[in-house]
Design a protein around this motif. Structure first.
Motif, PDB file in Angstrom:
ATOM      1  N   LYS A   2       0.836  -1.203   0.000  1.00  0.00           N
ATOM      2  CA  LYS A   2       0.000   0.000   0.000  1.00  0.00           C
ATOM      3  C   LYS A   2       0.869   1.251   0.000  1.00  0.00           C
ATOM      4  CE  LYS A   2      -4.297  -1.638   0.637  1.00  0.00           C
ATOM      5  NZ  LYS A   2      -5.468  -1.287  -0.197  1.00  0.00           N
ATOM      6  N   TYR A   3       0.330   2.321  -0.584  1.00  0.00           N
ATOM      7  CA  TYR A   3       0.945   3.635  -0.431  1.00  0.00           C
ATOM      8  C   TYR A   3       0.564   4.163   0.944  1.00  0.00           C
ATOM      9  CZ  TYR A   3       1.851   3.555  -5.438  1.00  0.00           C
ATOM     10  OH  TYR A   3       2.317   3.224  -6.684  1.00  0.00           O
ATOM     11  N   TYR A   4       1.381   5.032   1.498  1.00  0.00           N
ATOM     12  CA  TYR A   4       1.065   5.606   2.801  1.00  0.00           C
ATOM     13  C   TYR A   4       1.279   7.111   2.771  1.00  0.00           C
ATOM     14  CZ  TYR A   4       5.872   6.651   3.975  1.00  0.00           C
ATOM     15  OH  TYR A   4       7.114   7.208   3.970  1.00  0.00           O
ATOM     16  N   SER A   5       0.636   7.789   3.687  1.00  0.00           N
ATOM     17  CA  SER A   5       0.788   9.233   3.849  1.00  0.00           C
ATOM     18  C   SER A   5       0.714   9.553   5.336  1.00  0.00           C
ATOM     19  CB  SER A   5      -0.329   9.978   3.105  1.00  0.00           C
ATOM     20  OG  SER A   5      -0.298  11.364   3.396  1.00  0.00           O
ATOM     21  N   THR A   6       1.641  10.385   5.819  1.00  0.00           N
ATOM     22  CA  THR A   6       1.579  10.849   7.202  1.00  0.00           C
ATOM     23  C   THR A   6       1.613  12.372   7.207  1.00  0.00           C
ATOM     24  OG1 THR A   6       3.964  10.987   7.647  1.00  0.00           O
ATOM     25  CG2 THR A   6       2.927   8.824   7.889  1.00  0.00           C
ATOM     26  N   TRP A   7       1.078  12.965   8.265  1.00  0.00           N
ATOM     27  CA  TRP A   7       1.026  14.423   8.338  1.00  0.00           C
ATOM     28  C   TRP A   7       1.073  14.895   9.784  1.00  0.00           C
ATOM     29  CZ3 TRP A   7       2.028  18.195   5.221  1.00  0.00           C
ATOM     30  CH2 TRP A   7       1.656  19.500   5.571  1.00  0.00           C
ATOM     31  N   VAL A  45      -2.242   9.372   9.885  1.00  0.00           N
ATOM     32  CA  VAL A  45      -1.680   8.314   9.047  1.00  0.00           C
ATOM     33  C   VAL A  45      -2.791   7.726   8.184  1.00  0.00           C
ATOM     34  CG1 VAL A  45      -0.472   6.101   9.010  1.00  0.00           C
ATOM     35  CG2 VAL A  45       0.029   7.761  10.818  1.00  0.00           C
ATOM     36  N   SER A  46      -2.504   7.556   6.898  1.00  0.00           N
ATOM     37  CA  SER A  46      -3.485   6.943   6.007  1.00  0.00           C
ATOM     38  C   SER A  46      -2.769   6.048   5.001  1.00  0.00           C
ATOM     39  CB  SER A  46      -4.303   8.019   5.275  1.00  0.00           C
ATOM     40  OG  SER A  46      -3.450   8.880   4.534  1.00  0.00           O
ATOM     41  N   HIS A  47      -3.509   5.095   4.449  1.00  0.00           N
ATOM     42  CA  HIS A  47      -2.973   4.168   3.459  1.00  0.00           C
ATOM     43  C   HIS A  47      -3.903   4.129   2.252  1.00  0.00           C
ATOM     44  CE1 HIS A  47      -0.924   2.747   7.133  1.00  0.00           C
ATOM     45  NE2 HIS A  47       0.048   2.429   6.305  1.00  0.00           N
ATOM     46  N   GLY A  48      -3.327   3.799   1.091  1.00  0.00           N
ATOM     47  CA  GLY A  48      -4.181   3.773  -0.086  1.00  0.00           C
ATOM     48  C   GLY A  48      -3.547   3.125  -1.287  1.00  0.00           C
ATOM     49  N   ASP A  49      -4.176   3.383  -2.439  1.00  0.00           N
ATOM     50  CA  ASP A  49      -3.782   2.770  -3.702  1.00  0.00           C
ATOM     51  C   ASP A  49      -3.682   3.829  -4.787  1.00  0.00           C
ATOM     52  OD1 ASP A  49      -3.890  -0.160  -2.959  1.00  0.00           O
ATOM     53  OD2 ASP A  49      -5.941   0.425  -2.446  1.00  0.00           O
ATOM     54  N   TYR A  50      -3.155   3.398  -5.937  1.00  0.00           N
ATOM     55  CA  TYR A  50      -2.985   4.286  -7.088  1.00  0.00           C
ATOM     56  C   TYR A  50      -3.768   3.738  -8.263  1.00  0.00           C
ATOM     57  CZ  TYR A  50      -0.701   6.705 -10.974  1.00  0.00           C
ATOM     58  OH  TYR A  50      -0.446   7.442 -12.118  1.00  0.00           O
ATOM     59  N   ASP A  51      -4.490   4.630  -8.951  1.00  0.00           N
ATOM     60  CA  ASP A  51      -5.233   4.266 -10.157  1.00  0.00           C
ATOM     61  C   ASP A  51      -4.509   4.857 -11.359  1.00  0.00           C
ATOM     62  OD1 ASP A  51      -6.990   3.717 -12.184  1.00  0.00           O
ATOM     63  OD2 ASP A  51      -8.598   5.007 -11.459  1.00  0.00           O
ATOM     64  N   PRO A  52      -3.811   4.029 -12.155  1.00  0.00           N
ATOM     65  CA  PRO A  52      -3.055   4.566 -13.288  1.00  0.00           C
ATOM     66  C   PRO A  52      -3.936   5.186 -14.370  1.00  0.00           C
ATOM     67  CG  PRO A  52      -3.046   2.161 -13.318  1.00  0.00           C
ATOM     68  CD  PRO A  52      -3.658   2.577 -12.021  1.00  0.00           C
ATOM     69  N   THR A 100      -5.464   7.454  -3.796  1.00  0.00           N
ATOM     70  CA  THR A 100      -6.562   7.599  -2.846  1.00  0.00           C
ATOM     71  C   THR A 100      -6.161   6.961  -1.524  1.00  0.00           C
ATOM     72  OG1 THR A 100      -8.216   7.546  -4.616  1.00  0.00           O
ATOM     73  CG2 THR A 100      -8.996   7.144  -2.374  1.00  0.00           C
ATOM     74  N   TYR A 101      -6.180   7.763  -0.459  1.00  0.00           N
ATOM     75  CA  TYR A 101      -5.774   7.315   0.881  1.00  0.00           C
ATOM     76  C   TYR A 101      -6.976   7.354   1.821  1.00  0.00           C
ATOM     77  CZ  TYR A 101      -1.081   8.552  -0.853  1.00  0.00           C
ATOM     78  OH  TYR A 101       0.077   8.658  -1.584  1.00  0.00           O
TER      79      TYR A 101
END
Length: 199
Positions: A118-123, A133-140, A146-147
């Motif tokens: 998964k992709y992750y994002s922290t802030w 903290v959030s996790h998500g995916d990528y739509d090519p 989207t997290y």
């Protein structure tokens, strides 16, 4: 520490080097070798990390925030600097702007976790003592990340608010970040940040 003590310590270390060089590396069991290979795979940057590297650089930002759905949104401008860190495995964002007339700064990290896929994002920012903290995916097909995560709402005694974040890559020089919060079962857009690469 006196000079004589430092000299003795240095001599002791130099004397120990030949002895250490004679030691043969320990032979790993098959289980240990498999463990080492798993850790190496977990740490190796891949295609997802190369893809994220397109976000590196300096950006000007325009923030639009909807605090009250019945009132016009608040707007502000700022800047963001994205840099690769830890051997190109993660991207750090340093954000600068103003909020309600006061200086505002934030630090975030984005990356791809090989282990969970998964992709992750922290802030973190100067308006809070917590971390998001959030996790998500990528739509090519839409070039969209989207997290999903949960935010502890200070105004509601820490009640967890579902948050959806969307990052759309318009082109190499433009990105759009959108944040949606779900309250009372209804999702509403609360923030948009337009990023333009500085030339």
């Amino acid at each position: 520490m006196k000079i004589s003590q430092i000299s003795l310590l240095t001599l002791a270390l130099l004397a120990a080097l030949p002895l250490a060089a004679q030691d043969k590396p320990a032979k790993l069991t098959p289980e240990q070798q498999a463990m080492m290979q798993a850790w190496e795979a977990a740490a190796k940057p891949g295609e997802q990390h190369k893809q994220l590297a397109a976000m590196v650089g300096k950006w000007t930002t325009k923030q639009t925030m909807w605090m009250d759905p019945t009132a016009p949104p608040l707007t502000e401008t700022g800047s963001a600097t994205n840099t690769l860190v830890l051997g190109d495995r993660h991207i750090r964002q340093d954000f600068r702007s103003k909020w309600m007339g006061q200086p505002f700064e934030g630090v975030g990290f984005i990356g791809y976790d090989n282990v969970i896929g998964k992709y992750y994002s922290t802030w973190m920012d100067s308006g809070s003592t917590g971390i998001f903290v959030s996790h998500g995916d990528y739509d090519p097909a839409t070039k969209t990340y989207t997290y999903l995560g949960e935010m502890a709402d200070p105004a509601s005694k820490g009640v967890k608010i579902p948050v959806r974040q969307v990052v759309r890559v318009v082109d190499n020089d433009h990105q759009v970040f959108e944040m949606f919060e779900t309250r009372g079962g209804k999702e509403a857009k609360t923030m948009q940040i337009d990023y333009t690469r500085q030339k």
